[in-house]
Design a protein around this motif. Sequence first.
Motif, PDB file in Angstrom:
ATOM      1  N   SER A  41       0.821  -1.204   0.000  1.00 50.58           N
ATOM      2  CA  SER A  41       0.000   0.000   0.000  1.00 50.58           C
ATOM      3  C   SER A  41       0.857   1.257   0.000  1.00 50.58           C
ATOM      4  CB  SER A  41      -0.930   0.010   1.213  1.00 50.58           C
ATOM      5  OG  SER A  41      -1.605   1.246   1.312  1.00 50.58           O
ATOM      6  N   GLN A  45       1.021   3.985  -3.063  1.00 48.92           N
ATOM      7  CA  GLN A  45       0.555   5.344  -2.763  1.00 48.92           C
ATOM      8  C   GLN A  45       1.625   6.387  -3.061  1.00 48.92           C
ATOM      9  OE1 GLN A  45      -1.684   6.234   0.891  1.00 48.92           O
ATOM     10  NE2 GLN A  45      -1.624   4.032   1.326  1.00 48.92           N
ATOM     11  N   HIS A 466      -4.410   2.094  -2.157  1.00 45.70           N
ATOM     12  CA  HIS A 466      -4.406   1.274  -0.930  1.00 45.70           C
ATOM     13  C   HIS A 466      -5.342   0.079  -1.075  1.00 45.70           C
ATOM     14  CE1 HIS A 466      -4.626   0.137   3.272  1.00 45.70           C
ATOM     15  NE2 HIS A 466      -5.908   0.436   3.322  1.00 45.70           N
ATOM     16  N   THR A 470      -3.918  -3.727  -1.090  1.00 45.85           N
ATOM     17  CA  THR A 470      -4.325  -4.589   0.021  1.00 45.85           C
ATOM     18  C   THR A 470      -4.794  -5.950  -0.477  1.00 45.85           C
ATOM     19  OG1 THR A 470      -4.942  -2.700   1.412  1.00 45.85           O
ATOM     20  CG2 THR A 470      -5.941  -4.840   1.936  1.00 45.85           C
TER      21      THR A 470
END
Length: 503
Positions: A41, A45, A466, A470
Amino acid sequence: MAPSWLAVALMLLGETFAAQLPLAQPAQKSPAISDKELVSSSSLQDHIDADNLLERAKKLYSIAELSFDEYGHPTRVIGSKGHLATLDYIYSTLTTLDDYYTVSNQTFPAVVGNVDESRLVLGQEVPKSARPMSLTPPTKNKQPVYAPVVLVSNLGCDASDYPQGTTGAIALISRGGCAFGTKSALAGEAGAVAAVVYNNEKGSLSGTLGTPSPHHVATFGISDTDAAPYIEKLKGGEKVDGIAYMDAVVNTIYTDNIIAQTKQGDPENCVMLGGHSDSVTEGPGINDDGSGSLTLLEVATHLTKYSVNNCVRFAWWAGEEEGLLGSDYYVDQLTPEENMKIRLFMDYDMLASPNFAYQVYNATNAENPVGSEELRELYVDFYKSNGENFTFIPFDGRSDYDAFIRNGIPGGGIATGAEGVKTEEEKEMFGGVAGDWFDPCYHQICDTVANVNLTAWELNTKLIAHSVATYAVSFEGFPIRTESAMHSFDDKERKYHGPKLLQ
């Protein structure tokens, strides 16, 4: 960049060209995907930057301007040059990403409608709230019709509600009980020359007739306030005359969904996400849903730097504004085996509204496929961990998640608001202007590059990164799907199926 296949076709064939993208073309090979670091994540990002999103928005607006000759303003409505070029931009970008994805298009028929001009007169007045329903047919010969107004009994959901005097009349019908399309068809079967559906709640009324019927007649929506004096007169036995005029067309065209799936990752366990590639006729749609479709493209681009454990499937739907046509078609074509491979679907529509709120669909397991609530909590945890407020909004069928949850696939998503009015409490939570729409340019010509809030857009893109990272790594703790739940939600009633009211 050299002209792509679709751009060349557009130049050669002009307006007569129907979108039919080629099968995925092999791109130049990159280093083995298995040699890449597993996505996380935080790493995904880190690639998200508002400046990159802004540049994509500027590109999309220039694409919308290709429709100017035909529509008189920028638009990316399906069938337009702006939408064809949007598809080309998405497709050509994906097929240059080092052979990381299997990219394909899915062509499907789409019903589109356009109203060039309309007018409604009741008695001696022109109701200010009068709006043509989406997918309405024209009045006879696209000419004004002069006729008495007849008040339909009850809610107009049964043939017996339409009096004998409906033949040759304008039917005035209450909202409620059944779909607008049902009311219009029943009015037509009873011989009405037009129909007017009035709101039985406060406010104006606009919606869609949905799937075309040979019995549909030209149909308007008006507010409860505008309808009230005519209802009173008709109930009192007074005569009310009217004039209805609708210059409209309803056609079937062909358009395309675009699907990109990672070549690596467990194909039996896919995380899927989507946004819609089209806009309404009225404007370029840079927030709705340029913000969502460009975010998907940005995240898909940076994901190629990493490996994944579970397959990731991106989708760009066409025909969302006409009633979720692309996503409906996609899910309808899934075999039971392919349906079960999709562990969850995430919908990303309108992520950068200028008067934004951070909104999370209130998708509970009690009313939706199990897993929807776990996805909802992932969004909640992200906003909390970033020190941001959030609100829950209805999970009511207004966007492309609808077909998925109706067919047993857990779903959810986030948004930043459309035509809803920001409250004083929401102003305290998010800033902005109380009393204004979250997006004052929703479904309008002013939905341009200037209409996006880059702060909200960047944070929401990080949230989407994210969510992808995930589930691309692991579904540990996420509910396992069962075949018995596959069709347990397909009869759930909703007021919406897409952005327009159905009833």
